[in-house]
Design an enzyme around this catalytic site. Structure first.
Site, PDB file in Angstrom:
ATOM      1  N   GLU A 182     130.026 -52.039  22.911  1.00 51.61           N
ATOM      2  CA  GLU A 182     129.134 -51.883  24.061  1.00 51.61           C
ATOM      3  C   GLU A 182     129.430 -52.915  25.150  1.00 51.61           C
ATOM      4  O   GLU A 182     128.565 -53.643  25.623  1.00 51.61           O
ATOM      5  CB  GLU A 182     127.678 -51.973  23.612  1.00 51.61           C
ATOM      6  CG  GLU A 182     127.259 -50.802  22.738  1.00 51.61           C
ATOM      7  CD  GLU A 182     125.802 -50.813  22.332  1.00 51.61           C
ATOM      8  OE1 GLU A 182     125.263 -49.721  22.028  1.00 51.61           O
ATOM      9  OE2 GLU A 182     125.189 -51.906  22.318  1.00 51.61           O
ATOM     10  N   GLU A 375     127.684 -44.537  17.754  1.00 53.08           N
ATOM     11  CA  GLU A 375     126.286 -44.911  17.534  1.00 53.08           C
ATOM     12  C   GLU A 375     125.391 -43.841  18.142  1.00 53.08           C
ATOM     13  O   GLU A 375     125.620 -43.399  19.266  1.00 53.08           O
ATOM     14  CB  GLU A 375     125.919 -46.261  18.164  1.00 53.08           C
ATOM     15  CG  GLU A 375     126.534 -47.472  17.504  1.00 53.08           C
ATOM     16  CD  GLU A 375     126.012 -48.780  18.084  1.00 53.08           C
ATOM     17  OE1 GLU A 375     124.839 -48.815  18.541  1.00 53.08           O
ATOM     18  OE2 GLU A 375     126.767 -49.764  18.091  1.00 53.08           O
TER      19      GLU A 375
END
Length: 477
Positions: A182, A375
């Site tokens: 991320e 995710e």
């Protein structure tokens, strides 16, 4: 029944070392930044305060990541459960501080390397492909406190040594890798991905954009090392993706949405996937007063060593409103206006499976590289009965809707490699440092103070996901 997912589709689950392993000071491991971040609902507020400096204070705070769910000692049991579910792959991270405890050592910690030898061997023995994240919010604390985090170019050298060590150690056995988890999350919380506190630049665009540049160089070095180690390795970037909608058809909100997509969803992936800064970068830098220190050779390296695929997390969409009074989306990590067409989770995250289909199309259209959803999931309060049975139909419904959106995106023509729902076993939440925010198919008997037996129990969703994988996504009922 029509096959909606390709043969070889990588069904699995995802965790991160700092949220599951525990054993924070065993076998030579050093402290990471997360080891110094308090748990509890005020976690992000604490680390965003001007006074936060990573000083541990057990008299005031709890540190749940120190114990996690003891995956460090129980990984064999956990991976056996993943095998029982039918996992084709397991995404996990290597704790940098298990290999280089302070980040600056010249020789790795052999005990840490042996641990991941065993984790990888256990996965492969069960027919599960490891998918390894090199850096998942766990920079060595020493590099954050003494070097100031990723804004300091010296970190590149230390990361390169870490990446080379693990890629050369495991690169003949592990085919799938990612560089930075991320990476674009620094737009909103640079503490986790860049190790920047308010004191060291968390609120300073110059520090954040320089940190990104240093990470882009480091990521390209890792890609280069991976492909030199084993040309069969597939190594990706990893971003948060939040499909963005304009609040209404006001052109000002439409323009603001375009700018949000560029600055949040695309900026980092553009560099890592296309090998250059995007056309809008100079305008963005100018608006924020940013002047990058780009050293000779940086851009050639970035150009030559782009990622093989786009890994991303998807939890929510965001709605952009710059012109009218509107209720804000309470709880949405990314802010924005409340979307009246969407329901929200227990933590206020808006649930939008159609947004996933849109995002998959947007990413594939832009990059023309395989996509990997690494995710996705529903953080919820699970209430087991006296036999620790959890009837989590709410989680099943959430996942069913998102898997359906994935199938529709594949029908649209998107090349999707796999799906690893987040927190496949309950773990310590990143955003709140709680166990009570649960994502898993497997219930772990621990509370927010990490008290309990730690025993593992299969939720209703365990058996549902087992059936999904066995049918290659055809049976979602």
């Amino acid at each position: 029944m029509k096959e909606r997912f390709p043969q070889g589709f990588m069904w699995g689950g995802a965790t991160a070392a700092n949220q599951v392993e525990g054993a924070y000071n065993e076998d030579g491991k050093g402290l990471s930044i997360v080891d110094a971040i308090p748990g509890g609902k005020s976690r992000l507020a604490i680390v965003s305060s001007p006074d936060f400096d990573f000083t541990l204070d057990p008299s005031r705070y709890t540190y749940p990541n120190h114990k996690g769910i003891d995956h460090y000692h129980r990984f064999r049991e956990d991976i056996a459960l993943f095998k029982e579910m039918g996992f084709k792959c397991y995404r996990f991270s290597i704790a940098w501080t298990r290999i280089y405890p302070n980040g600056v050592e010249q020789q790795p910690n052999e005990a840490g390397l042996r641990h991941y030898d065993e984790v990888i061997a256990t996965c492969l023995a069960h027919g599960i492909e490891p998918v390894i994240t090199l850096s998942h919010y766990e920079m060595p604390l020493h590099l954050a406190t003494e070097f100031g985090g990723w804004k300091n170019r010296e970190i590149i050298e230390h990361f390169e040594r870490f990446a080379r060590t693990v890629l050369e150690r495991y690169g003949q056995k592990v085919k799938y890798w990612m560089t930075f988890n991320e990476i674009n999350s620094a737009v909103h919380f640079p503490m986790m991905s860049q190790s920047l506190t308010v004191k060291t630049g968390a609120l300073d665009p110059q520090a954040k954009f320089q940190a990104w540049h240093n990470q882009f160089v480091a990521s390209s070095m890792a890609v280069k090392i991976a492909h030199e180690t084993n040309p069969a390795i597939q190594i990706g970037c990893m971003i948060i993706y939040a499909t963005a909608y304009a609040f209404d058809c006001n052109p000002l909100n439409q323009l603001a949405t375009l700018k949000e997509m560029q600055s949040f969803n695309f900026y980092c992936a553009d560099v890592q996937a296309k090998g250059d800064y995007p056309y809008y970068a100079k305008s963005l830098w100018k608006s924020l007063g940013v002047t990058l220190d780009i050293q000779p050779g940086d851009m050639a390296l970035i150009k030559a060593h782009t990622v093989d695929y786009i890994g991303f997390s998807y939890y929510m969409s965001t709605t952009i409103n710059k012109t009218a009074e509107a209720e804000s989306a309470q709880g949405n990590l990314l802010g924005g206006a409340r979307n009246p067409f969407l329901e929200a989770s227990d933590w206020g995250w808006e649930i939008d499976p159609v947004g996933l289909r849109i995002g998959l199309n947007q990413l594939y259209d832009r990059y023309q590289k395989p996509l990997f959803i690494v995710e996705n999931g529903l953080g919820a309060i699970d209430k087991p009965d006296e036999n620790f049975r959890v009837e989590d139909d709410y989680r099943i419904n959430y996942l069913r809707q998102h898997i359906e959106a994935m199938a529709e995106a594949i029908d649209d023509g998107v090349e999707l490699m796999g799906y690893t729902p987040w927190g496949c076993i309950d773990l310590v939440s990143m955003s709140t440092g709680e166990m009570s925010k649960r994502y898993g198919f497997i219930y772990v008997d621990l509370d927010d103070t990490i008290s309990g037996t730690g025993n593992r129990y299969k939720k209703k969703s365990f058996y549902w996901y087992q059936q999904v994988i066995a049918s290659n996504g055809s049976d979602l009922e």
